[in-house]
Scaffold this motif. Structure first.
Motif, PDB file in Angstrom:
ATOM      1  N   ALA A  53      -4.126   2.091  -3.252  1.00 45.85           N
ATOM      2  CA  ALA A  53      -3.073   1.810  -2.270  1.00 45.85           C
ATOM      3  C   ALA A  53      -3.244   2.666  -1.019  1.00 45.85           C
ATOM      4  CB  ALA A  53      -1.703   2.049  -2.892  1.00 45.85           C
ATOM      5  N   VAL A  54      -3.534   3.951  -1.211  1.00 48.01           N
ATOM      6  CA  VAL A  54      -3.722   4.845  -0.064  1.00 48.01           C
ATOM      7  C   VAL A  54      -4.934   4.427   0.750  1.00 48.01           C
ATOM      8  CG1 VAL A  54      -4.307   7.201   0.626  1.00 48.01           C
ATOM      9  CG2 VAL A  54      -2.522   6.815  -1.072  1.00 48.01           C
ATOM     10  N   GLY A  55      -6.032   4.114   0.058  1.00 45.23           N
ATOM     11  CA  GLY A  55      -7.251   3.714   0.756  1.00 45.23           C
ATOM     12  C   GLY A  55      -7.080   2.416   1.519  1.00 45.23           C
ATOM     13  N   THR A  56      -6.428   1.437   0.880  1.00 45.14           N
ATOM     14  CA  THR A  56      -6.177   0.152   1.550  1.00 45.14           C
ATOM     15  C   THR A  56      -5.281   0.338   2.763  1.00 45.14           C
ATOM     16  OG1 THR A  56      -6.395  -1.049  -0.545  1.00 45.14           O
ATOM     17  CG2 THR A  56      -5.252  -2.177   1.249  1.00 45.14           C
ATOM     18  N   GLN A  57      -4.229   1.101   2.592  1.00 50.02           N
ATOM     19  CA  GLN A  57      -3.290   1.314   3.694  1.00 50.02           C
ATOM     20  C   GLN A  57      -3.962   2.039   4.857  1.00 50.02           C
ATOM     21  OE1 GLN A  57       0.296   0.417   3.316  1.00 50.02           O
ATOM     22  NE2 GLN A  57       0.117   0.500   5.542  1.00 50.02           N
ATOM     23  N   THR A  58      -4.826   3.011   4.538  1.00 55.56           N
ATOM     24  CA  THR A  58      -5.531   3.767   5.586  1.00 55.56           C
ATOM     25  C   THR A  58      -6.419   2.840   6.413  1.00 55.56           C
ATOM     26  OG1 THR A  58      -5.537   5.795   4.260  1.00 55.56           O
ATOM     27  CG2 THR A  58      -7.157   5.634   6.036  1.00 55.56           C
ATOM     28  N   LEU A  59      -7.198   1.978   5.736  1.00 57.59           N
ATOM     29  CA  LEU A  59      -8.051   1.033   6.453  1.00 57.59           C
ATOM     30  C   LEU A  59      -7.210   0.033   7.243  1.00 57.59           C
ATOM     31  CD1 LEU A  59     -10.992   0.049   4.047  1.00 57.59           C
ATOM     32  CD2 LEU A  59     -10.988   1.701   5.897  1.00 57.59           C
ATOM     33  N   PHE A  60      -6.138  -0.446   6.636  1.00 62.11           N
ATOM     34  CA  PHE A  60      -5.289  -1.446   7.283  1.00 62.11           C
ATOM     35  C   PHE A  60      -4.636  -0.879   8.536  1.00 62.11           C
ATOM     36  CE2 PHE A  60      -1.212  -3.864   7.532  1.00 62.11           C
ATOM     37  CZ  PHE A  60      -1.757  -5.126   7.766  1.00 62.11           C
ATOM     38  N   ASP A  61      -4.117   0.343   8.443  1.00 61.70           N
ATOM     39  CA  ASP A  61      -3.484   0.977   9.612  1.00 61.70           C
ATOM     40  C   ASP A  61      -4.494   1.146  10.736  1.00 61.70           C
ATOM     41  OD1 ASP A  61      -1.267   1.078   8.027  1.00 61.70           O
ATOM     42  OD2 ASP A  61      -1.197   3.264   7.830  1.00 61.70           O
ATOM     43  N   ARG A  62      -5.680   1.605  10.368  1.00 61.49           N
ATOM     44  CA  ARG A  62      -6.723   1.804  11.378  1.00 61.49           C
ATOM     45  C   ARG A  62      -7.115   0.478  12.016  1.00 61.49           C
ATOM     46  NH1 ARG A  62      -8.936   5.065  15.111  1.00 61.49           N
ATOM     47  NH2 ARG A  62     -11.212   4.969  15.176  1.00 61.49           N
ATOM     48  N   TYR A  63      -7.194  -0.566  11.202  1.00 59.09           N
ATOM     49  CA  TYR A  63      -7.521  -1.902  11.697  1.00 59.09           C
ATOM     50  C   TYR A  63      -6.481  -2.374  12.709  1.00 59.09           C
ATOM     51  CZ  TYR A  63      -7.581  -7.034  11.563  1.00 59.09           C
ATOM     52  OH  TYR A  63      -7.577  -8.364  11.902  1.00 59.09           O
ATOM     53  N   LEU A  64      -5.209  -2.226  12.373  1.00 58.87           N
ATOM     54  CA  LEU A  64      -4.148  -2.662  13.283  1.00 58.87           C
ATOM     55  C   LEU A  64      -4.177  -1.893  14.599  1.00 58.87           C
ATOM     56  CD1 LEU A  64      -1.073  -3.078  10.898  1.00 58.87           C
ATOM     57  CD2 LEU A  64      -2.583  -4.861  11.790  1.00 58.87           C
ATOM     58  N   GLU A  65      -4.497  -0.616  14.519  1.00 58.29           N
ATOM     59  CA  GLU A  65      -4.472   0.233  15.716  1.00 58.29           C
ATOM     60  C   GLU A  65      -5.664  -0.008  16.630  1.00 58.29           C
ATOM     61  OE1 GLU A  65      -4.352   3.971  13.809  1.00 58.29           O
ATOM     62  OE2 GLU A  65      -2.271   3.765  13.120  1.00 58.29           O
ATOM     63  N   THR A  66      -6.736  -0.570  16.081  1.00 55.80           N
ATOM     64  CA  THR A  66      -7.967  -0.701  16.878  1.00 55.80           C
ATOM     65  C   THR A  66      -8.449  -2.141  17.015  1.00 55.80           C
ATOM     66  OG1 THR A  66      -9.366  -0.349  14.924  1.00 55.80           O
ATOM     67  CG2 THR A  66      -8.723   1.597  16.181  1.00 55.80           C
ATOM     68  N   ARG A  67      -7.754  -3.108  16.435  1.00 57.72           N
ATOM     69  CA  ARG A  67      -8.273  -4.481  16.362  1.00 57.72           C
ATOM     70  C   ARG A  67      -8.414  -5.151  17.726  1.00 57.72           C
ATOM     71  NH1 ARG A  67      -3.867  -8.578  15.572  1.00 57.72           N
ATOM     72  NH2 ARG A  67      -5.290  -9.709  14.195  1.00 57.72           N
ATOM     73  N   THR A  68      -7.679  -4.690  18.716  1.00 60.66           N
ATOM     74  CA  THR A  68      -7.760  -5.314  20.040  1.00 60.66           C
ATOM     75  C   THR A  68      -8.649  -4.536  20.997  1.00 60.66           C
ATOM     76  OG1 THR A  68      -5.787  -4.137  20.805  1.00 60.66           O
ATOM     77  CG2 THR A  68      -5.464  -6.308  19.799  1.00 60.66           C
ATOM     78  N   THR A  69      -9.328  -3.513  20.468  1.00 62.77           N
ATOM     79  CA  THR A  69     -10.143  -2.679  21.349  1.00 62.77           C
ATOM     80  C   THR A  69     -11.627  -2.847  21.031  1.00 62.77           C
ATOM     81  OG1 THR A  69     -10.030  -0.770  19.855  1.00 62.77           O
ATOM     82  CG2 THR A  69      -8.318  -0.958  21.546  1.00 62.77           C
ATOM     83  N   THR A  70     -12.443  -2.747  22.037  1.00 63.59           N
ATOM     84  CA  THR A  70     -13.891  -2.673  21.865  1.00 63.59           C
ATOM     85  C   THR A  70     -14.359  -1.412  22.590  1.00 63.59           C
ATOM     86  OG1 THR A  70     -14.227  -4.032  23.837  1.00 63.59           O
ATOM     87  CG2 THR A  70     -14.218  -5.169  21.698  1.00 63.59           C
ATOM     88  N   VAL A  71     -15.624  -1.086  22.419  1.00 63.59           N
ATOM     89  CA  VAL A  71     -16.124   0.104  23.081  1.00 63.59           C
ATOM     90  C   VAL A  71     -16.138  -0.111  24.598  1.00 63.59           C
ATOM     91  CG1 VAL A  71     -17.548   0.849  21.152  1.00 63.59           C
ATOM     92  CG2 VAL A  71     -18.508  -0.683  22.856  1.00 63.59           C
ATOM     93  N   ASN A  72     -15.956   0.971  25.313  1.00 64.17           N
ATOM     94  CA  ASN A  72     -16.068   0.939  26.775  1.00 64.17           C
ATOM     95  C   ASN A  72     -17.560   0.953  27.111  1.00 64.17           C
ATOM     96  OD1 ASN A  72     -16.122   1.330  29.515  1.00 64.17           O
ATOM     97  ND2 ASN A  72     -14.889   3.203  29.491  1.00 64.17           N
TER      98      ASN A  72
END
Length: 498
Positions: A53-72
């Motif tokens: 649960a912790v591992g899934t939530q960690t990946l999911f949170d990171r995904y939500l926070e970065t899903r609309t960004t690409t590298v500059n």
């Protein structure tokens, strides 16, 4: 609950989007807790909550926070000269130094993959690659020879997945008296996420196994800690781990690299090699905002993908041969750095449902380690078998084996490996074997392309560039003993016994 990011046509406020993200995080958390309530065993339930649960939530949170960004793209710089060091420039380790370094070393193979891409059942490491020997057989031979040559017990650690664990355990039984210490652990088992709702696909832990997935080899770091294997290795006096894919037959222990690592007090070294036209998908090392970073093609803005794949600007790629300090892994996991690792969202369709699986790469963690850098190694250290085209090369007379290590035929006039592209009819190992009459001579081959209904007879010799194309409704049988040099073969060619 499909999130809609702010864009030029639809412009909800950033605050509203942030609320959507927080809501999705909370909903995922509740769904994971609901899955946990279906687990009757208290210890199993507690482990699910603390790891899955912790591992899934960690990946999911990171995904939500970065899903609309690409590298500059403008911030990307080539790595400084001291961040990519040629292996040829490293001082050689003496026999005495090798023995001392071996005492501190452990070899780890990433063994979570199945052979399904080549039409095989079970772990990929169980596929026979040369002389009835499997990837695992050759790996064990390498470690046996290493231990005998140094007089040291270098353990072999396998990171399995829930897909490969049971079969691998059975395979290891035949090595009981083989002079190798084995340790195994499983990488995590995370729930796939339904694309539209952003909720876990499974409702409990006892349903369809297809609802779960192993989250990439970047899971190495938390899993080796959670399993207790890291502590065992540290207690054995081990300091360094050499990590590689089990299907990379070129990834053998190289003491010059390990000596360099020890002397420079580097916590992390990534082996890179020169890119060719066949390596356009491989990740590359860059300097990004002053820090070393692994750049994968999935992170590149679409308009810059051709530039990323060019061998002119990005000249090297990651082999996934990694040398890592064991104590630093413990620190990186403890400090929560894995919550900042780059996420790869891999879309899949499972039983008619569109899902995503969130994955991480072991090389993406390079930015969290002190004095991390790359070593530019010869192509001989990167010999993966991802397809039957690769298998064709490995099984040819281009190589022989010595103590489980592939050795290129000295009669090869140039050091590069030929480019081989076998068609769809060769994709499965069974079909591939049926279409080959025996070992093929490719010592002087540059490039081979085969398409359509084609078979190769015994003792066929291929030189230069050879293209064999059987169009729909046609069949080509290359006779025994044929020599093809810079030839294009098309149409029909049948050879029948009488």
């Amino acid at each position: 609950m499909s999130l809609q990011a702010p864009n030029a046509l639809r412009q909800p406020s950033q605050d509203y989007y942030n609320l959507q993200v927080q809501s999705a995080k909370s909903t995922m958390n509740k769904a994971l807790l609901d899955i946990a309530t279906t687990i009757p065993d208290t210890k199993v339930r507690e482990r699910f909550l603390s790891e899955t649960a912790v591992g899934t939530q960690t990946l999911f949170d990171r995904y939500l926070e970065t899903r609309t960004t690409t590298v500059n793209w403008e911030a990307i710089q080539p790595p400084d000269a001291d961040l990519i060091i040629p292996m040829a420039s490293l001082p050689h380790a003496t026999d005495a130094e090798m023995k001392e370094l071996a005492k501190k070393l452990v070899v780890l193979k990433l063994n979570g993959g199945l052979g399904t891409s080549m039409g095989c059942v079970g772990p990929k490491s169980a596929i026979e690659v040369r002389s009835n020997e499997t990837f695992l057989d050759l790996t064990v031979k390498q470690i046996q020879y290493l231990n005998k040559a140094t007089g040291v017990d270098v353990p072999l650690v396998l990171m399995n997945s829930f897909n490969t664990h049971d079969d691998t355990s059975k395979l290891l039984e035949k090595y009981n008296l083989g002079g190798v210490t084995f340790l195994t652990f499983n990488q995590s088992k995370f729930p796939r996420i339904v694309k539209d709702s952003l909720l876990p696909f499974p409702k409990n832990t006892t349903g369809d196994i297809e609802e779960w997935y192993p989250p990439g080899h970047g899971d190495l770091y938390p899993s080796i800690v959670n399993s207790g294997v890291l502590e065992k290795l540290l207690a054995m006096g081990k300091e360094y781990v050499f990590v590689s894919n089990v299907d990379n037959l070129g990834a053998t222990v190289q003491f010059d690299i390990l000596k360099h690592m020890a002397e420079t007090k580097s916590e992390y070294i990534m082996e890179v090699t020169d890119k060719t036209r066949a390596d356009i998908k491989g990740g590359t090392l860059i300097k990004y905002h002053g820090q070393i970073k692994l750049l994968e093609v999935a992170q590149v803005p679409k308009q810059h993908v051709p530039e990323f794949q060019s061998i002119k600007k990005f000249k090297i790629f990651n082999t996934n041969n990694l040398w890592i300090s064991l104590s630093s892994i413990k620190r990186v996991v403890k400090e929560g750095c894995m919550g900042l690792i780059d996420i790869i969202a891999n879309p899949k369709s499972v039983n008619g449902t569109n899902v995503i699986q969130l994955e991480t790469a072991a090389g993406a963690a390079i930015q969290f380690f002190n004095k991390a850098h790359g070593i530019n190694v010869p192509r001989t250290r990167f010999l993966p078998v991802k397809s039957t085209s690769d298998l064709f090369i490995i099984q040819s007379d281009l190589y022989s084996t010595l103590h489980g290590t592939l050795v290129m035929n000295p009669n090869r006039p140039f050091p590069s490996v030929p480019i081989v592209k076998l068609g769809i009819k060769f994709k499965n190992v069974v079909d591939y074997q049926r279409r080959l009459g025996g070992k093929v001579n490719i010592i002087e081959l540059d490039q081979l392309t085969i398409s359509g209904d084609v078979t190769l007879g015994r003792d066929v010799v291929l030189k230069g560039t050879v293209i064999i194309v059987a169009n729909d409704g046609c069949r080509i049988d290359i006779p025994n003993g044929s020599v093809l040099e810079d030839k294009v073969v098309t149409g029909n060619l049948r050879v029948l016994d009488h």
